[in-house]
Design a protein around this motif. Structure first.
Motif, short mmCIF file in Angstrom:
data_model
loop_
_atom_site.label_atom_id
_atom_site.label_comp_id
_atom_site.label_asym_id
_atom_site.label_seq_id
_atom_site.Cartn_x
_atom_site.Cartn_y
_atom_site.Cartn_z
N PHE A 164 0.82 -1.20 0.00
CA PHE A 164 0.00 0.00 0.00
C PHE A 164 0.86 1.26 0.00
CE2 PHE A 164 -2.88 3.14 1.93
CZ PHE A 164 -3.91 3.04 1.02
N ILE A 165 1.93 1.26 0.76
CA ILE A 165 2.83 2.41 0.79
C ILE A 165 3.48 2.61 -0.58
CG2 ILE A 165 5.00 3.28 1.75
CD1 ILE A 165 2.61 3.67 3.58
N SER A 166 3.85 1.52 -1.26
CA SER A 166 4.45 1.67 -2.59
C SER A 166 3.44 2.18 -3.61
CB SER A 166 5.06 0.35 -3.05
OG SER A 166 4.06 -0.62 -3.25
N ALA A 167 2.15 2.01 -3.36
CA ALA A 167 1.11 2.52 -4.26
C ALA A 167 1.05 4.05 -4.24
CB ALA A 167 -0.24 1.94 -3.88
N VAL A 168 1.66 4.67 -3.26
CA VAL A 168 1.70 6.13 -3.20
C VAL A 168 2.39 6.68 -4.45
CG1 VAL A 168 2.66 8.09 -1.92
CG2 VAL A 168 1.66 6.17 -0.70
N PHE A 169 3.27 5.90 -5.01
CA PHE A 169 3.97 6.28 -6.23
C PHE A 169 2.98 6.63 -7.34
CE2 PHE A 169 6.12 5.00 -10.22
CZ PHE A 169 7.13 5.95 -10.20
N GLY A 170 1.80 6.00 -7.33
CA GLY A 170 0.78 6.30 -8.33
C GLY A 170 0.37 7.75 -8.34
N GLY A 171 0.37 8.39 -7.17
CA GLY A 171 0.03 9.81 -7.10
C GLY A 171 1.00 10.66 -7.90
N ALA A 172 2.26 10.29 -7.86
CA ALA A 172 3.26 11.03 -8.63
C ALA A 172 3.13 10.74 -10.12
CB ALA A 172 4.65 10.65 -8.14
N VAL A 173 2.84 9.49 -10.45
CA VAL A 173 2.73 9.11 -11.86
C VAL A 173 1.53 9.80 -12.51
CG1 VAL A 173 2.26 7.18 -13.43
CG2 VAL A 173 3.92 6.93 -11.59
N PHE A 174 0.37 9.78 -11.85
CA PHE A 174 -0.82 10.39 -12.44
C PHE A 174 -0.68 11.90 -12.56
CE2 PHE A 174 -2.94 6.35 -11.33
CZ PHE A 174 -3.43 6.06 -12.59
N THR A 175 0.06 12.51 -11.68
CA THR A 175 0.31 13.95 -11.80
C THR A 175 1.14 14.25 -13.04
OG1 THR A 175 0.26 14.15 -9.40
CG2 THR A 175 1.26 15.95 -10.61
N LEU A 176 2.16 13.44 -13.29
CA LEU A 176 2.97 13.61 -14.49
C LEU A 176 2.15 13.35 -15.76
CD1 LEU A 176 6.34 11.95 -13.43
CD2 LEU A 176 5.90 14.37 -13.84
N ILE A 177 1.31 12.33 -15.72
CA ILE A 177 0.45 12.03 -16.87
C ILE A 177 -0.50 13.19 -17.14
CG2 ILE A 177 -1.40 10.54 -17.72
CD1 ILE A 177 0.01 8.22 -16.25
N GLN A 178 -1.08 13.74 -16.09
CA GLN A 178 -1.99 14.86 -16.26
C GLN A 178 -1.26 16.07 -16.85
OE1 GLN A 178 -3.99 16.32 -12.74
NE2 GLN A 178 -5.54 17.35 -13.97
N GLY A 179 -0.06 16.34 -16.39
CA GLY A 179 0.72 17.43 -16.95
C GLY A 179 1.06 17.20 -18.41
N GLY A 180 1.40 15.97 -18.76
CA GLY A 180 1.68 15.63 -20.16
C GLY A 180 0.46 15.80 -21.04
N LEU A 181 -0.70 15.38 -20.52
CA LEU A 181 -1.95 15.57 -21.27
C LEU A 181 -2.28 17.04 -21.45
CD1 LEU A 181 -4.20 12.74 -19.75
CD2 LEU A 181 -3.25 12.85 -22.07
N ALA A 182 -2.01 17.84 -20.43
CA ALA A 182 -2.26 19.28 -20.54
C ALA A 182 -1.37 19.89 -21.62
CB ALA A 182 -2.01 19.98 -19.20
#
Length: 97
Positions: A42-60
């Motif tokens: 579960f703690i390693s899943a926190v990495f997803g928050g960083a990944v989705f932020t980068l994806i959202q920035g790339g989409l923008a």
């Protein structure tokens, strides 16, 4: 318009940080001998928050606007809502004896 999106993004981060303790507690409750392994996953899943932020920035950057990138955030929020409502329960067949 950009300032509104920025504050919306900041508000989401603040709300998630206040929910973190509840989500974490629900996710490892009742796991007994598997608690340490599950908490590590579960703690390693926190990495997803960083990944989705980068994806959202790339989409923008790709779309030239933040407008449609919020659909990714909504999708992530719906997944967390589903976990909060249904996913945290331990099914009888999964309970440890």
């Amino acid at each position: 318009m950009v300032a509104q999106n920025l504050w919306f993004l900041v508000a989401i981060g603040l709300l998630h940080s206040s929910m973190w303790s509840c989500i974490y507690s629900l996710s490892i409750r009742g796991l007994q001998k598997y608690t340490s392994k599950a908490s590590g996953v579960f703690i390693s899943a926190v990495f997803g928050g960083a990944v989705f932020t980068l994806i959202q920035g790339g989409l923008a950057d790709l779309f030239g606007s933040w407008r449609w990138t919020w659909s990714l955030t909504v999708l992530c929020e719906l997944v967390m809502l589903a976990y909060a409502v249904f996913g945290y329960r331990i099914r009888e067949q999964d309970q440890l004896v």
